[in-house]
Write a protein that holds these residues in place. Structure first.
Motif, PDB file in Angstrom:
ATOM      1  N   THR A  82       0.832  -1.207   0.000  1.00 24.74           N
ATOM      2  CA  THR A  82       0.000   0.000   0.000  1.00 24.74           C
ATOM      3  C   THR A  82       0.861   1.250   0.000  1.00 24.74           C
ATOM      4  N   GLN A  83       1.945   1.255   0.782  1.00 23.79           N
ATOM      5  CA  GLN A  83       2.851   2.403   0.774  1.00 23.79           C
ATOM      6  C   GLN A  83       3.418   2.647  -0.616  1.00 23.79           C
ATOM      7  N   LEU A  84       3.823   1.577  -1.291  1.00 25.13           N
ATOM      8  CA  LEU A  84       4.363   1.726  -2.643  1.00 25.13           C
ATOM      9  C   LEU A  84       3.309   2.271  -3.599  1.00 25.13           C
ATOM     10  N   ALA A  85       2.070   1.796  -3.452  1.00 27.39           N
ATOM     11  CA  ALA A  85       0.998   2.275  -4.319  1.00 27.39           C
ATOM     12  C   ALA A  85       0.699   3.752  -4.063  1.00 27.39           C
ATOM     13  N   LEU A  86       0.729   4.166  -2.808  1.00 28.72           N
ATOM     14  CA  LEU A  86       0.477   5.569  -2.471  1.00 28.72           C
ATOM     15  C   LEU A  86       1.555   6.465  -3.069  1.00 28.72           C
ATOM     16  N   LYS A  87       2.801   6.053  -2.943  1.00 32.08           N
ATOM     17  CA  LYS A  87       3.895   6.869  -3.476  1.00 32.08           C
ATOM     18  C   LYS A  87       3.865   6.895  -5.004  1.00 32.08           C
ATOM     19  N   THR A  88       3.517   5.779  -5.609  1.00 32.21           N
ATOM     20  CA  THR A  88       3.377   5.739  -7.065  1.00 32.21           C
ATOM     21  C   THR A  88       2.313   6.725  -7.525  1.00 32.21           C
ATOM     22  N   ALA A  89       1.190   6.756  -6.822  1.00 33.44           N
ATOM     23  CA  ALA A  89       0.106   7.668  -7.189  1.00 33.44           C
ATOM     24  C   ALA A  89       0.537   9.122  -7.072  1.00 33.44           C
ATOM     25  N   VAL A  90       1.315   9.450  -6.042  1.00 29.28           N
ATOM     26  CA  VAL A  90       1.774  10.828  -5.861  1.00 29.28           C
ATOM     27  C   VAL A  90       2.728  11.228  -6.981  1.00 29.28           C
ATOM     28  N   VAL A  91       3.704  10.370  -7.304  1.00 30.01           N
ATOM     29  CA  VAL A  91       4.643  10.688  -8.373  1.00 30.01           C
ATOM     30  C   VAL A  91       3.896  10.876  -9.688  1.00 30.01           C
ATOM     31  N   GLY A 134       4.971   4.093 -14.499  1.00 31.47           N
ATOM     32  CA  GLY A 134       5.928   3.321 -13.709  1.00 31.47           C
ATOM     33  C   GLY A 134       5.394   2.988 -12.335  1.00 31.47           C
ATOM     34  N   GLN A 135       6.228   2.330 -11.546  1.00 36.78           N
ATOM     35  CA  GLN A 135       5.895   1.959 -10.173  1.00 36.78           C
ATOM     36  C   GLN A 135       7.067   2.322  -9.274  1.00 36.78           C
ATOM     37  N   VAL A 136       6.786   2.863  -8.094  1.00 41.49           N
ATOM     38  CA  VAL A 136       7.857   3.081  -7.123  1.00 41.49           C
ATOM     39  C   VAL A 136       8.372   1.721  -6.669  1.00 41.49           C
ATOM     40  N   GLU A 137       9.678   1.557  -6.737  1.00 36.14           N
ATOM     41  CA  GLU A 137      10.294   0.255  -6.510  1.00 36.14           C
ATOM     42  C   GLU A 137      10.776   0.111  -5.063  1.00 36.14           C
ATOM     43  N   PRO A 138      10.549  -1.052  -4.445  1.00 34.05           N
ATOM     44  CA  PRO A 138      11.116  -1.287  -3.113  1.00 34.05           C
ATOM     45  C   PRO A 138      12.620  -1.482  -3.216  1.00 34.05           C
ATOM     46  N   VAL A 139      13.307  -1.263  -2.101  1.00 32.85           N
ATOM     47  CA  VAL A 139      14.751  -1.495  -2.040  1.00 32.85           C
ATOM     48  C   VAL A 139      15.029  -2.483  -0.913  1.00 32.85           C
ATOM     49  N   SER A 192      13.023   7.997 -19.484  1.00 34.23           N
ATOM     50  CA  SER A 192      12.654   7.047 -18.435  1.00 34.23           C
ATOM     51  C   SER A 192      12.622   7.771 -17.101  1.00 34.23           C
ATOM     52  N   ILE A 193      11.738   7.328 -16.228  1.00 26.86           N
ATOM     53  CA  ILE A 193      11.638   7.858 -14.862  1.00 26.86           C
ATOM     54  C   ILE A 193      11.430   6.673 -13.932  1.00 26.86           C
ATOM     55  N   ARG A 194      12.307   6.534 -12.960  1.00 31.36           N
ATOM     56  CA  ARG A 194      12.175   5.462 -11.977  1.00 31.36           C
ATOM     57  C   ARG A 194      12.004   6.074 -10.586  1.00 31.36           C
ATOM     58  N   GLY A 195      11.167   5.451  -9.780  1.00 27.00           N
ATOM     59  CA  GLY A 195      10.983   5.879  -8.398  1.00 27.00           C
ATOM     60  C   GLY A 195      11.458   4.789  -7.456  1.00 27.00           C
ATOM     61  N   PHE A 196      12.083   5.190  -6.340  1.00 28.73           N
ATOM     62  CA  PHE A 196      12.636   4.235  -5.388  1.00 28.73           C
ATOM     63  C   PHE A 196      12.151   4.575  -3.979  1.00 28.73           C
ATOM     64  N   ASP A 197      11.735   3.543  -3.250  1.00 29.96           N
ATOM     65  CA  ASP A 197      11.236   3.749  -1.891  1.00 29.96           C
ATOM     66  C   ASP A 197      12.406   3.725  -0.913  1.00 29.96           C
ATOM     67  N   LEU A 198      13.164   4.821  -0.924  1.00 26.60           N
ATOM     68  CA  LEU A 198      14.342   4.930  -0.066  1.00 26.60           C
ATOM     69  C   LEU A 198      14.028   5.576   1.278  1.00 26.60           C
ATOM     70  N   PHE A 199      12.747   5.835   1.535  1.00 26.09           N
ATOM     71  CA  PHE A 199      12.315   6.411   2.811  1.00 26.09           C
ATOM     72  C   PHE A 199      11.065   5.684   3.308  1.00 26.09           C
ATOM     73  N   PRO A 200      11.149   4.375   3.579  1.00 26.93           N
ATOM     74  CA  PRO A 200       9.955   3.635   3.998  1.00 26.93           C
ATOM     75  C   PRO A 200       9.286   4.258   5.223  1.00 26.93           C
ATOM     76  N   MET A 201       7.999   4.132   5.280  1.00 22.97           N
ATOM     77  CA  MET A 201       7.120   4.632   6.350  1.00 22.97           C
ATOM     78  C   MET A 201       6.864   6.141   6.249  1.00 22.97           C
ATOM     79  N   THR A 202       7.616   6.849   5.406  1.00 21.63           N
ATOM     80  CA  THR A 202       7.405   8.280   5.220  1.00 21.63           C
ATOM     81  C   THR A 202       6.812   8.527   3.835  1.00 21.63           C
ATOM     82  N   HIS A 203       6.434   9.784   3.574  1.00 20.42           N
ATOM     83  CA  HIS A 203       5.878  10.096   2.248  1.00 20.42           C
ATOM     84  C   HIS A 203       6.965  10.368   1.217  1.00 20.42           C
ATOM     85  N   HIS A 204       8.225  10.419   1.629  1.00 24.58           N
ATOM     86  CA  HIS A 204       9.298  10.792   0.720  1.00 24.58           C
ATOM     87  C   HIS A 204       9.617   9.666  -0.262  1.00 24.58           C
ATOM     88  N   VAL A 205      10.052  10.067  -1.450  1.00 22.98           N
ATOM     89  CA  VAL A 205      10.412   9.111  -2.492  1.00 22.98           C
ATOM     90  C   VAL A 205      11.529   9.722  -3.324  1.00 22.98           C
TER      91      VAL A 205
END
Length: 374
Positions: free
Chosen positions: A85-94, A108-113, A351-364
């Motif tokens: 859900t966190q990844l989906a929320l961040k993807t929607a914001v980007v 694209g999709q925000v990618e977990p690390v 190309s644009i890639r998103g990375f979840d480098l700040f889990p639990m926060t809204h930052h991406v």
């Protein structure tokens, strides 16, 4: 005042948009699709702000926050959501920011690390109140929420709460940096103590209080995305703008490029020159010293602060007609604005890639690769 709100969609900044009697309410602690009860904390002419006090109908991705102060501390936004859900929320914001501000429809999709949701943050700033209590600022407040006995759950393993309390000075922020050693920054001298980070076989020195990515996987992930996107060729010339202590400059040098870096922080430039002696580095605000940089470049890396690069720097980059640009962004709104300016100057995001480098926060964190339109 408490109101019932049907939550609709996520918005930038870790809030969810709902409506109460026709008025927009930005809600913290909720998820899209939920029906909740909200305490209104701020009122305005066009919208209100509120915090969730009760969930009437929960979304499928809701979980119990692992941290006992998650609802009060301003550090985390999404502890009540599972990882998908966190990844989906961040993807929607980007996607929303790119569409609204740059006219880019991103699929694209925000990618977990690697590393999971907890225990990742290697640089933490704690607030200390006038009584010496160590904690974090409450959301949109100067009040200090005391750390629980377990400490901060997203922080990398480091000092216990008792140790932080022992060295804390009332009213003064306290920082912790975890690298090759753990440094508790309670004095200015400790902030200048060098620590070391290793990325792709090269060791980088950086002040304990200086800038370095806070997630232990970030430097490797972002360097990989930049190199993959730019595909540097031996002998090419490259600019590393907002270069910090030389992370991307080092990677480009090791790929065979001739590199010039620019950074406003003199201490960072000193470290960059020692970290990457093969490159040349200039000290000063990029928007002011860009005329001192080489007039042509095959490749450019931009890693600006949260506000973005801005039209002056984007124009200076486009004028050099690089064959590829890598833009590393910690704010999707700033990225979108600068991508719109690049488009006007003849460059598109391939190309644009998103990375979840700040889990639990809204930052991406995002990496956009740009190429000339023609």
């Amino acid at each position: 005042m408490t109101v019932e709100v049907a939550l609709e969609r996520v918005a930038h900044g870790g809030v969810v948009v709902g409506r109460s009697e026709g008025k927009v309410v930005f809600v913290t602690g909720g998820l899209p699709g939920e029906r909740v009860r909200v305490e209104i904390t701020e009122t305005g002419a066009r919208f209100d702000r509120g915090r969730l006090v009760d969930v009437l109908d929960a979304a499928p991705g809701r979980v119990t926050p692992p941290c006992p102060i998650a609802g009060r501390c301003g550090g985390c936004d999404w502890q009540h959501a599972d990882q998908s859900t966190q990844l989906a929320l961040k993807t929607a914001v980007v996607a929303e920011q790119l569409s609204r501000l740059a006219g880019i429809e991103w699929d694209g999709q925000v990618e977990p690390v690697p590393g999971g949701l907890l225990g990742w943050r290697t640089r933490v700033r704690y607030a200390v109140d006038d009584d010496g209590t160590v904690g974090f600022r409450a959301r949109r407040s100067h009040d200090v929420v005391a750390l629980p006995e377990v400490g901060c759950l997203i922080a990398a393993p480091g000092p216990e709460v008792a140790e932080l309390t022992r060295v804390a000075r009332p009213g003064a922020d306290l920082e912790v940096t975890v690298a090759d050693v753990t440094v508790v920054i309670a004095t200015p001298a400790e902030a200048r103590r060098p620590v070391h980070q290793e990325v792709r076989g090269r060791t980088y020195a950086v002040d304990a209080g200086g800038f370095w990515q806070v997630h232990p996987a970030a430097a490797e992930v972002l360097t990989g995305a930049v190199l993959d996107g730019l595909a540097p060729r031996r002998g090419e010339s490259a600019l590393d703008l907002y270069c910090g202590v030389g992370l991307f400059a080092g990677a480009l040098v090791d790929a065979g490029c001739r590199v010039t870096g620019a950074e406003w922080g003199t201490r960072s430039v000193q470290h960059a020159r020692a970290n990457v002696p093969e490159a040349r580095f200039l000290s000063g605000a990029v928007e002011r010293i860009h005329r001192s940089l080489p007039a042509r470049a095959d490749l450019v890396v931009l890693d600006p602060p949260r506000k973005g690069a801005g039209s002056v720097v984007v124009g200076a980059v486009a004028d050099r007609r690089p064959r590829a640009v890598a833009y590393v962004a910690c704010d999707p709104a700033a990225l979108a604005r600068d991508l719109a300016t690049f488009r006007d100057r003849g460059y598109r995001a391939s190309s644009i890639r998103g990375f979840d480098l700040f889990p639990m926060t809204h930052h991406v964190e995002c990496v956009a690769i740009l190429h000339p339109l023609d």
